[in-house]
Design an enzyme around this catalytic site. Structure first.
Site, PDB file in Angstrom:
ATOM      1  N   PRO A 229       0.818  -1.204   0.000  1.00 47.37           N
ATOM      2  CA  PRO A 229       0.000   0.000   0.000  1.00 47.37           C
ATOM      3  C   PRO A 229       0.856   1.261   0.000  1.00 47.37           C
ATOM      4  CG  PRO A 229      -0.711  -1.494   1.729  1.00 47.37           C
ATOM      5  CD  PRO A 229       0.534  -2.061   1.153  1.00 47.37           C
ATOM      6  N   GLU A 453      12.584   1.570  28.200  1.00 49.02           N
ATOM      7  CA  GLU A 453      13.015   2.237  26.968  1.00 49.02           C
ATOM      8  C   GLU A 453      14.528   2.475  26.969  1.00 49.02           C
ATOM      9  OE1 GLU A 453      11.104   2.252  24.541  1.00 49.02           O
ATOM     10  OE2 GLU A 453       9.240   1.864  25.612  1.00 49.02           O
TER      11      GLU A 453
HETATM   12  P1  ADP Z   1      -1.395   2.817  -3.682  1.00 45.79           P
HETATM   13  O1  ADP Z   1      -2.462   2.873  -4.703  1.00 45.79           O
HETATM   14  O2  ADP Z   1      -0.190   2.046  -4.110  1.00 45.79           O
HETATM   15  O3  ADP Z   1      -1.855   2.389  -2.331  1.00 45.79           O
HETATM   16  P2  ADP Z   1      -1.517   5.626  -4.015  1.00 45.79           P
HETATM   17  O4  ADP Z   1      -1.253   5.787  -5.458  1.00 45.79           O
HETATM   18  O5  ADP Z   1      -2.933   5.672  -3.584  1.00 45.79           O
HETATM   19  O6  ADP Z   1      -0.848   4.305  -3.481  1.00 45.79           O
HETATM   20  O7  ADP Z   1      -0.653   6.694  -3.237  1.00 45.79           O
HETATM   21  C1  ADP Z   1      -1.216   7.552  -2.294  1.00 45.79           C
HETATM   22  C2  ADP Z   1      -0.532   8.887  -2.362  1.00 45.79           C
HETATM   23  O8  ADP Z   1       0.827   8.783  -1.975  1.00 45.79           O
HETATM   24  C3  ADP Z   1      -0.493   9.476  -3.744  1.00 45.79           C
HETATM   25  O9  ADP Z   1      -1.636  10.199  -4.007  1.00 45.79           O
HETATM   26  C4  ADP Z   1       0.737  10.357  -3.712  1.00 45.79           C
HETATM   27  O10 ADP Z   1       0.449  11.585  -3.134  1.00 45.79           O
HETATM   28  C5  ADP Z   1       1.647   9.603  -2.774  1.00 45.79           C
HETATM   29  N1  ADP Z   1       2.577   8.755  -3.526  1.00 45.79           N
HETATM   30  C6  ADP Z   1       2.659   7.414  -3.453  1.00 45.79           C
HETATM   31  N2  ADP Z   1       3.641   6.951  -4.244  1.00 45.79           N
HETATM   32  C7  ADP Z   1       4.185   8.015  -4.838  1.00 45.79           C
HETATM   33  C8  ADP Z   1       5.242   8.182  -5.784  1.00 45.79           C
HETATM   34  N3  ADP Z   1       5.932   7.139  -6.253  1.00 45.79           N
HETATM   35  N4  ADP Z   1       5.545   9.434  -6.190  1.00 45.79           N
HETATM   36  C9  ADP Z   1       4.855  10.492  -5.707  1.00 45.79           C
HETATM   37  N5  ADP Z   1       3.851  10.390  -4.820  1.00 45.79           N
HETATM   38  C10 ADP Z   1       3.510   9.181  -4.377  1.00 45.79           C
HETATM   39 ZN    ZN Z   2       9.633  -2.390  24.428  1.00 49.08          ZN
END
Ligand code: ADP
Ligand code: ZN
Ligand code: MG
Length: 644
Positions: A229, A453
């Site tokens: 994710p 810690e």
């Molecule tokens: P996934 O679909 O893999 O879960 P998303 O495309 O929904 O990830 O990413 C969520 C947000 O994180 C994007 O809208 C962007 O703002 C940021 N993000 C994630 N990966 C990148 C990347 N490689 N470059 C720039 N922004 C990214």
């Molecule tokens: Zn601990």
């Protein structure tokens, strides 16, 4: 009380699926209640008038007619008499009329006698027994409703899908983004150069399908994006549409699955119909594992039949745009669980491109940080490169999140630019969750947490391969942690040696070891540490082949598909092997626990210094750990817990 390494936060797809399921249940229940109400109205107003076209007459009139010999027959119930009588108007049709009258049979003891005398055919109606009557009135209709529902559930959406269309159930819930509204291109995606290279052909095809086909290019169909994710799967799919200047249809696998068999298939059909109309277009299906899960899994319920139909429809659609270069539609799908996908989906002729996305490396992170700071104001001293260096393991979404938090923090302190300190504080927030100052710990608890810690931090500092400590705190954060030790790896690591893994385990057990060394007992706060340490030790033995006793053989079973692959099937291991594994895991954990204790005993003064400072200040910088150790001789302890 766990030492948190900067791990990526994840948005939980399971939660979302559960929500969808709840929604569809709600829909079903609402539907049933609606039907019941409808039925009740029907019974009250329509059935009643339809069935009893009997003339209601007063009892006195009934008695007169009885005496006049006009009653033909009668059925005596508890409170009514229904029957037939001659039509009062002679020669009129019909000659016989039904009647109904309200009666209290007990108040008219002569009734039976009079009926007998008048030669009327009469009978008694048994009083409806409680349950029988209830079943008759409500059970039968309910059964009918259930039957109707069953029939509808097979009809809706499927085949012609007329029903489905009437209710709009078979409509796809995908959102359509017009070409001019897509708004993102590959310039907005960082650290995914290989993926971008892979996607060039798709873009060329979408831009000029006819020319592409004429030049003999094999028409591409589908791209499967695989990765954890937050790695930018959705973003990259959308950016592909942006680059090619085509429409983008965004949907999620779970949107297709409903209670009704056939709905999903209808939605898939609807989605592709829409896409073909808007072609050239990209259809994006997020979390495709919701539909594309391997058939014949362990769960065999009605849901399976629905999923199977949906999957078949999807396969049919993909196979469908084989040669059609006039309305080019490309399907892009994303998953973070490729292992559960049905092999039929993965066959080369369907998703002919499979692109793996991973958490970005240093250069990737730098690119992503550049992208996300384009529209923010950074302080002159802000060092993007350093920012990238201190965020290993962060996904693109995590980085975007950190920048956002940093901007909020800067705004809160009325600064006109985001400083490096804002960024560092933001990392902490994203990794460890929000501080919760309201949680009150008593003095005893605070002391325990402080030593715990400090134990983590000291072992991390003393173990040769421990990651440097960035921060220690005894302010409760997030959900579980009462305190935390934040370690910052200095570089991305892909290969770890035995010694490094052993050190990691020792650090995880450092908190518990400190409690043992100082108080002679341990608290429940250490249980999470223990679990993580045991897990790591088990992987060393069963996955990495790092135990001499067991040798370089993989013993970890295939992760079973249900329960999100958390359960391992190791039924093929002999009891003897399992015993050996357990023994080895125990040995590794015990050795490291003893080693951590030995380290802390030897540096007891430093442990005391650090803990007391922590109790006073609640949060300490990583440099304090080193400071506590200076002045006290450092003694290394080797793997077997002996002084070296
Ligand atoms: P996934 O679909 O893999 O879960 P998303 O495309 O929904 O990830 O990413 C969520 C947000 O994180 C994007 O809208 C962007 O703002 C940021 N993000 C994630 N990966 C990148 C990347 N490689 N470059 C720039 N922004 C990214
Ligand atoms: Zn601990
Ligand atoms: Mg996504």
């Amino acid at each position: 009380m766990s030492d948190k390494q900067p791990l990526s936060t994840r948005d939980n797809p399971d939660d979302r699926q559960r929500k969808e399921q709840r929604l569809s249940w709600r829909f079903t229940i609402g539907y049933l209640i609606g039907l019941l109400v409808l039925f009740w109205l029907f019974q009250q107003f329509i059935l009643a008038t339809l069935l009893s076209n009997a003339i209601e007459i007063p009892y006195s009139e009934f008695k007169q007619k009885l005496a006049a010999g006009q009653v033909v027959n009668a059925t005596i119930g508890e409170s009514t008499i229904v029957g037939e009588m001659k039509n009062p108007q002679p020669n009129a049709t019909p000659a016989i009329l039904p009647f109904e009258t309200v009666v209290q049979p007990s108040s008219d003891p002569q009734l039976v006698e009079q009926l007998q005398q008048a030669g009327v055919e009469y009978s008694f109606q048994p009083p409806p027994s409680g349950l029988g009557g209830f079943l008759l009135i409500y059970g039968l209709p309910l059964l009918m409703i259930a039957g109707l529902w069953y029939v509808m559930s097979r009809q809706i959406g499927s085949a012609g899908g007329a029903m489905g269309r009437i209710f709009g159930i078979g409509k796809s819930k995908a959102t359509e983004v017009k070409p001019e509204e897509v708004g993102v291109t590959f310039k907005d995606v960082g650290g995914v150069d290989e993926a971008i290279a892979e996607l060039q052909e798709i873009i060329e095809f979408l831009k000029a399908p006819a020319r592409f086909a004429r030049l003999g290019g094999r028409i591409p169909k589908g791209v499967l994006l695989v990765g954890p994710p937050g790695t930018g799967k959705t973003l990259i799919a959308k950016a592909t549409a942006g680059e090619a200047g085509v429409a983008f249809f965004e949907s999620s696998g779970s949107e297709f699955i409903e209670m009704f068999v056939g709905v999903g298939a209808a939605r898939v059909r609807d989605l592709f119909e829409q896409a073909r109309m808007a072609a050239p277009a990209i259809v994006f299906i997020d979390e495709i594992d919701a539909i594309g899960q391997s058939r014949g899994g362990v769960m065999s319920t009605g849901v399976n039949e629905e999923r199977e139909q949906t999957l078949n429809q999807l396969l049919a659609e993909i196979d469908g745009f084989k040669t059609d270069a006039s309305n080019p539609v490309i399907i892009m799908a994303a998953t973070n669980r490729p292992e559960v996908l049905d092999p039929a989906l993965l066959r080369a002729s369907r998703f002919d491109r499979q692109i793996a996305l991973n958490n970005p490396d240093l250069t990737g992170r730098l690119q992503i940080l550049r992208i996300h700071t384009r529209n923010t104001i950074l302080a002159p001293e802000f060092d993007l490169e350093r920012a990238a260096r201190i965020t290993p393991g962060f996904s693109g979404a995590d980085l975007a999140n950190v920048i956002n938090e940093a901007a909020l923090l800067a705004a809160r302190r009325n600064a006109d630019a985001i400083g490096m300190s804002d960024f560092e504080a933001a990392i902490e927030r994203v990794v460890a969750g929000l501080e919760r100052k309201t949680r009150v710990m008593n003095e005893q608890e605070r002391t325990t947490v402080a030593f715990h810690e400090s134990g983590h931090a000291l072992v991390a500092e003393l173990a040769p391969h421990g990651n440097p400590v960035a921060k220690i705190s005894i302010i409760p954060r997030g959900r579980a942690a009462l305190g935390y030790t934040l370690q910052m790896p200095t570089e991305d690591r892909y290969l770890l040696t035995v010694a490094e893994l052993q050190d990691q385990i020792a650090v995880m057990l450092g908190g518990r070891a400190a409690e043992q060394v100082v108080f002679g007992t341990i608290s429940t706060g250490a249980s999470d540490d223990l679990q993580r340490a045991t897990e790591l030790a088990r992987r060393m033995v069963t996955e990495f082949g790092m135990s001499e006793q067991l040798g370089s053989v993989r013993y970890a079973g295939q992760a079973l598909q249900y329960l999100g692959g958390q359960i391992e099937d190791n039924s093929q291991l002999s009891p003897h092997t399992r015993e050996l594994i357990d023994g080895e895991v125990k040995r590794i954990v015990t050795e490291q626990y003893e080693r951590a204790q030995a380290l802390l005993r030897q540096h007891r003064p430093a442990l005391e210094t650090l803990s007391h400072k922590l109790l006073q200040q609640e949060t300490l910088d990583g440099s304090e750990v080193e400071l506590a150790l200076t002045g006290h001789a450092r003694i290394g302890v080797d793997v077997n817990g002996e002084t070296g």
